[in-house]
Write a protein that holds these residues in place. Structure first.
Motif, short mmCIF file in Angstrom:
data_model
loop_
_atom_site.label_atom_id
_atom_site.label_comp_id
_atom_site.label_asym_id
_atom_site.label_seq_id
_atom_site.Cartn_x
_atom_site.Cartn_y
_atom_site.Cartn_z
N ALA A 119 -5.78 -4.62 -4.87
CA ALA A 119 -4.78 -3.80 -4.62
C ALA A 119 -4.74 -2.79 -5.77
N HIS B 152 7.33 -12.55 -7.82
CA HIS B 152 7.17 -12.71 -6.19
C HIS B 152 8.13 -13.83 -5.96
N ASP C 296 0.50 -9.92 -0.48
CA ASP C 296 0.51 -8.37 -0.33
C ASP C 296 1.04 -7.64 -1.35
N ALA C 297 0.42 -6.70 -1.92
CA ALA C 297 1.07 -5.97 -3.22
C ALA C 297 2.48 -5.68 -3.25
N ALA C 298 2.74 -5.54 -1.83
CA ALA C 298 3.97 -4.95 -1.61
C ALA C 298 5.32 -5.99 -2.04
N GLY C 299 4.60 -7.47 -1.98
CA GLY C 299 5.50 -8.43 -2.43
C GLY C 299 5.57 -8.77 -3.68
N GLN D 234 6.15 -7.56 -7.69
CA GLN D 234 6.77 -6.31 -8.70
C GLN D 234 6.11 -6.73 -10.13
#
Ligand SMILES: NC(=O)c1ccc[n+]([C@@H]2O[C@H](COP(=O)([O-])OP(=O)(O)OC[C@H]3O[C@@H](n4cnc5c(N)ncnc54)[C@H](OP(=O)(O)O)[C@@H]3O)[C@@H](O)[C@H]2O)c1
Length: 263
Positions: free
Chosen positions: A14, A25, A36-39, A41
């Motif tokens: 990512a 996470h 996923d990168a969305a999960g 920070q």
């Protein structure tokens, strides 16, 4: 089991995430995770110790901030009572309530040692050990004129005692009910009528629905932390195998501040 964790990126496909980066996470009790990168920070280990992103700068700190900022509606000089005051959230509630206008801050916890810490380290004006006698009696001594705000982490006897001590137009913020999670014979507060008598509110919230306050939280609380104005402690257990015991220890009150399991 899920739950907030800090991880170090080993492999990334990512953009914006490279091996060696640290992330928060919520995949919890494990030593490796694929996500996923969305999960994830990214967090900066140079700004604060990594574990702070699980406690004072993580969900507990944010939850304390949201409860006070959005729901307690503290007015200058208010008397604020906090249950579970020596936990990850409670230790922050006492400290954040003061700059938000609280006049007197009272806490309850489950040992005399914790009570001492609340007063000497976390700036509580008064505190009591709820195991030393009925909560209502001890609260009446600590707040003879009643309370304007109750930040509740515990429920049960604490909630009933607080309802009985409300002043006019008071606010009860329901954050958690740790005394009731394992109790199948819970009896509700018998004095709800006092909410009408005092024209008070009970407000319940879940931090995950109030994330719009995150930027304000980071700016304000992160600022206080950087200035050394905010105290926090962690209780650290070692090793993934100890995770279950660390979790159960929360129910036995063996933590001060955030319980961390270090791998
Ligand atoms: N609303 C939200 O968005 C949100 C978010 C996160 C957490 N929460 C809830 O907020 C509460 C506080 O969380 P936290 O992370 O600060 O807690 P924590 O650090 O996990 O501390 C738990 C503390 O609860 C106390 N406790 C355990 N059993 C008790 C009992 N029967 N009666 C009274 N106190 C008891 C213990 O301290 P003593 O030694 O004082 O007994 C223990 O140290 C929890 O109920 C949690 O589920 C809510």
């Amino acid at each position: 089991m899920d739950g907030p964790a800090i991880g170090r990126v080993l492999v990334s496909n990512a953009e914006g995430f490279a091996p060696g980066d640290y992330v928060v996470h919520v995949l919890g009790w494990r030593d490796h995770a694929v996500l996923d990168a969305a999960g994830a920070q990214k967090v900066d280990p140079n700004l604060a110790p990594l574990t702070a992103y699980l406690g004072v700068l993580g969900v507990p700190g944010l939850t304390a901030y949201i409860g006070l900022e959005r729901f307690a509606k503290i007015k200058e000089g208010d008397t604020v009572f906090v249950s579970g005051a020596a936990g990850a959230i409670g230790t922050q509630v006492g400290q954040i309530a003061r700059p938000k206008g609280a006049g007197r801050v009272i806490g309850s916890a489950g040992s005399d040692e914790k009570v001492k810490l609340l007063i000497e380290e976390y700036g509580y004006d008064a505190a009591f050990n709820y195991k030393n006698g009925p909560v209502a009696e001890q609260l009446a001594k600590a707040a003879p004129d009643g309370i304007d705000v109750f930040f509740d982490n515990v429920g049960g006897e604490h909630l009933e005692a607080a309802i009985g001590a409300l002043r006019l137009h008071a606010r009860i913020v329901l954050c958690g009910m740790v005394s009731q999670y394992n109790d199948e014979k819970v009896v509700g507060p018998r004095n709800l009528w006092n909410l009408s008598v005092t024209r008070s509110d009970i407000l319940a919230f879940m931090f995950s629905e109030e994330l719009d306050l995150q930027p304000d939280f980071v700016r304000e609380v992160g600022g206080w932390l950087a200035e050394g104005k905010l105290r926090y402690r962690e209780t650290v257990r070692e090793g993934l195998d100890g995770t279950l015991d660390a979790f159960l220890a929360l129910m036995r009150g063996e933590n001060v501040g955030k319980m961390i399991v270090k791998l």
